[in-house]
Motif scaffolding. Sequence first.
Motif, short mmCIF file in Angstrom:
data_model
loop_
_atom_site.label_atom_id
_atom_site.label_comp_id
_atom_site.label_asym_id
_atom_site.label_seq_id
_atom_site.Cartn_x
_atom_site.Cartn_y
_atom_site.Cartn_z
N VAL A 127 0.83 -1.21 0.00
CA VAL A 127 0.00 0.00 0.00
C VAL A 127 0.87 1.26 0.00
CG1 VAL A 127 -1.69 1.34 1.31
CG2 VAL A 127 -1.94 -1.15 1.13
N VAL A 128 1.89 1.26 0.84
CA VAL A 128 2.79 2.43 0.92
C VAL A 128 3.54 2.60 -0.40
CG1 VAL A 128 4.85 3.36 2.05
CG2 VAL A 128 3.03 2.36 3.42
N ILE A 129 4.05 1.49 -0.93
CA ILE A 129 4.80 1.57 -2.19
C ILE A 129 3.90 2.06 -3.32
CG2 ILE A 129 5.94 0.20 -3.98
CD1 ILE A 129 7.67 0.80 -1.51
N SER A 130 2.66 1.58 -3.38
CA SER A 130 1.73 2.02 -4.43
C SER A 130 1.48 3.52 -4.34
CB SER A 130 0.40 1.26 -4.31
OG SER A 130 0.59 -0.12 -4.56
N ARG A 131 1.35 4.03 -3.13
CA ARG A 131 1.14 5.48 -2.94
C ARG A 131 2.35 6.27 -3.41
NH1 ARG A 131 2.72 8.54 1.15
NH2 ARG A 131 3.01 6.74 2.55
N LEU A 132 3.55 5.81 -3.05
CA LEU A 132 4.76 6.52 -3.45
C LEU A 132 5.02 6.40 -4.95
CD1 LEU A 132 7.16 5.63 -0.49
CD2 LEU A 132 6.02 7.81 -0.93
N MET A 133 4.68 5.26 -5.53
CA MET A 133 4.82 5.09 -6.98
C MET A 133 3.92 6.08 -7.71
SD MET A 133 7.07 2.67 -7.83
CE MET A 133 6.55 1.93 -9.39
N LYS A 134 2.72 6.27 -7.21
CA LYS A 134 1.80 7.24 -7.82
C LYS A 134 2.35 8.64 -7.71
CE LYS A 134 -1.99 8.30 -9.92
NZ LYS A 134 -2.21 7.86 -11.32
N LYS A 135 2.99 8.95 -6.57
CA LYS A 135 3.60 10.27 -6.37
C LYS A 135 4.75 10.48 -7.36
CE LYS A 135 5.33 13.27 -2.66
NZ LYS A 135 6.61 13.67 -3.24
N LEU A 136 5.59 9.47 -7.55
CA LEU A 136 6.68 9.57 -8.51
C LEU A 136 6.14 9.73 -9.94
CD1 LEU A 136 9.16 6.81 -7.23
CD2 LEU A 136 9.45 9.29 -7.05
N GLU A 137 5.02 9.07 -10.21
CA GLU A 137 4.40 9.20 -11.53
C GLU A 137 3.87 10.61 -11.73
OE1 GLU A 137 1.42 6.57 -14.33
OE2 GLU A 137 0.97 6.71 -12.18
N ASN A 138 3.24 11.17 -10.72
CA ASN A 138 2.71 12.53 -10.82
C ASN A 138 3.83 13.56 -10.98
OD1 ASN A 138 0.08 11.61 -10.55
ND2 ASN A 138 0.02 11.93 -8.33
N GLU A 139 5.00 13.25 -10.43
CA GLU A 139 6.15 14.15 -10.55
C GLU A 139 6.88 13.97 -11.88
OE1 GLU A 139 8.44 13.13 -7.13
OE2 GLU A 139 7.18 14.25 -5.72
N GLY A 140 6.43 13.03 -12.70
CA GLY A 140 7.03 12.81 -14.01
C GLY A 140 8.31 12.00 -13.98
N LYS A 141 8.60 11.34 -12.86
CA LYS A 141 9.84 10.56 -12.75
C LYS A 141 9.69 9.15 -13.31
CE LYS A 141 11.58 13.12 -8.75
NZ LYS A 141 11.98 13.06 -7.33
N ILE A 142 8.47 8.63 -13.30
CA ILE A 142 8.20 7.31 -13.84
C ILE A 142 6.86 7.32 -14.55
CG2 ILE A 142 9.46 6.15 -11.96
CD1 ILE A 142 6.67 5.30 -10.87
N THR A 143 6.63 6.32 -15.38
CA THR A 143 5.29 5.98 -15.84
C THR A 143 5.09 4.52 -15.48
OG1 THR A 143 6.11 5.39 -18.04
CG2 THR A 143 5.27 7.63 -17.74
N GLN A 144 3.84 4.12 -15.28
CA GLN A 144 3.61 2.75 -14.87
C GLN A 144 2.30 2.22 -15.44
OE1 GLN A 144 3.00 2.29 -10.60
NE2 GLN A 144 2.23 4.37 -10.40
N ASP A 145 2.29 0.91 -15.61
CA ASP A 145 1.11 0.18 -16.03
C ASP A 145 1.10 -1.10 -15.21
OD1 ASP A 145 -1.14 -0.64 -17.34
OD2 ASP A 145 -0.35 -0.35 -19.36
N ARG A 146 0.19 -1.98 -15.46
CA ARG A 146 0.10 -3.21 -14.68
C ARG A 146 1.37 -4.04 -14.84
NH1 ARG A 146 -3.72 -6.19 -12.16
NH2 ARG A 146 -3.47 -8.45 -12.16
N ASN A 147 2.09 -4.20 -13.74
CA ASN A 147 3.33 -4.98 -13.67
C ASN A 147 4.47 -4.41 -14.51
OD1 ASN A 147 1.82 -6.72 -12.07
ND2 ASN A 147 1.52 -8.23 -13.68
N TRP A 148 4.36 -3.13 -14.92
CA TRP A 148 5.42 -2.48 -15.68
C TRP A 148 5.71 -1.09 -15.12
CZ3 TRP A 148 8.51 -4.54 -19.37
CH2 TRP A 148 8.10 -5.75 -19.94
N VAL A 149 6.98 -0.74 -15.09
CA VAL A 149 7.40 0.60 -14.67
C VAL A 149 8.44 1.10 -15.66
CG1 VAL A 149 8.46 2.01 -12.87
CG2 VAL A 149 6.99 0.08 -12.24
N SER A 150 8.31 2.34 -16.08
CA SER A 150 9.29 2.96 -16.95
C SER A 150 9.96 4.10 -16.19
CB SER A 150 8.62 3.51 -18.22
OG SER A 150 9.55 4.20 -19.02
N VAL A 151 11.29 4.06 -16.06
CA VAL A 151 12.04 5.08 -15.35
C VAL A 151 12.41 6.17 -16.35
CG1 VAL A 151 14.04 5.54 -13.89
CG2 VAL A 151 12.96 3.29 -13.83
#
Length: 212
Positions: free
Chosen positions: A184-208
């Motif tokens: 849960v914590v990781i999902s929240r922080l991943m969303k924050k990184l996505e909103n900051e433009g540092k990553i994009t993500q999809d189901r089971n995929w992350v782009s740095v």
Amino acid sequence: MMDVLVKQHFELLFEAPLIEEILQLGDFKEFESDDELMDIGQDITHFPLIISGSLKVMTENENGNELLLYYLEMGDTCAMTMQCCLKSSKSKIRVTAEDLTKVVFIPVHKMEEWIVKYPTWRRFVFDSYNNRLNEMLESIDNLAFTNLEGRLYKYLKDKALINSSFELKITHHQIAADLNSSRVVISRLMKKLENEGKITQDRNWVSVKEFA
């Protein structure tokens, strides 16, 4: 084929007689992603030299929580495994393959013999200890002084570098396990990184994005 790979990767690092011993004594194995090479508490009879691919080295506390220590890449060996070899003790780490990985396993009794016999092996062992110590100190520093968001972003960047790809096939659950956190914590922080433009993500995929 494995003989060719060993000579390609180690001929500039080791003496020819040492390479011949590696080829004669080595147990060559191939591992798929997430295959386990070594577990905590296991008797150590061989230590690994990585021919290709990468490995993830973890430790575990008394409550069973895992913590990522470092990654190993082509040409590396595991300093903690070497230490256990010298002390004839059981493994204190868990080692798994990050991707398709080829490894040659060397009998433990050869490590000390080669330190005396081959100057290049002696330098290789000392350099391995030094590199892994620096990486572990960096991990401790991150745990003590860096917030989880910073650790998460560094983890993703390190993983991208290890895999030579900014596209990572990984789940939030896997990330949480590596960083000793909750999904849960990781999902929240991943969303924050996505909103900051540092990553994009999809189901089971992350782009740095830093490497895109």
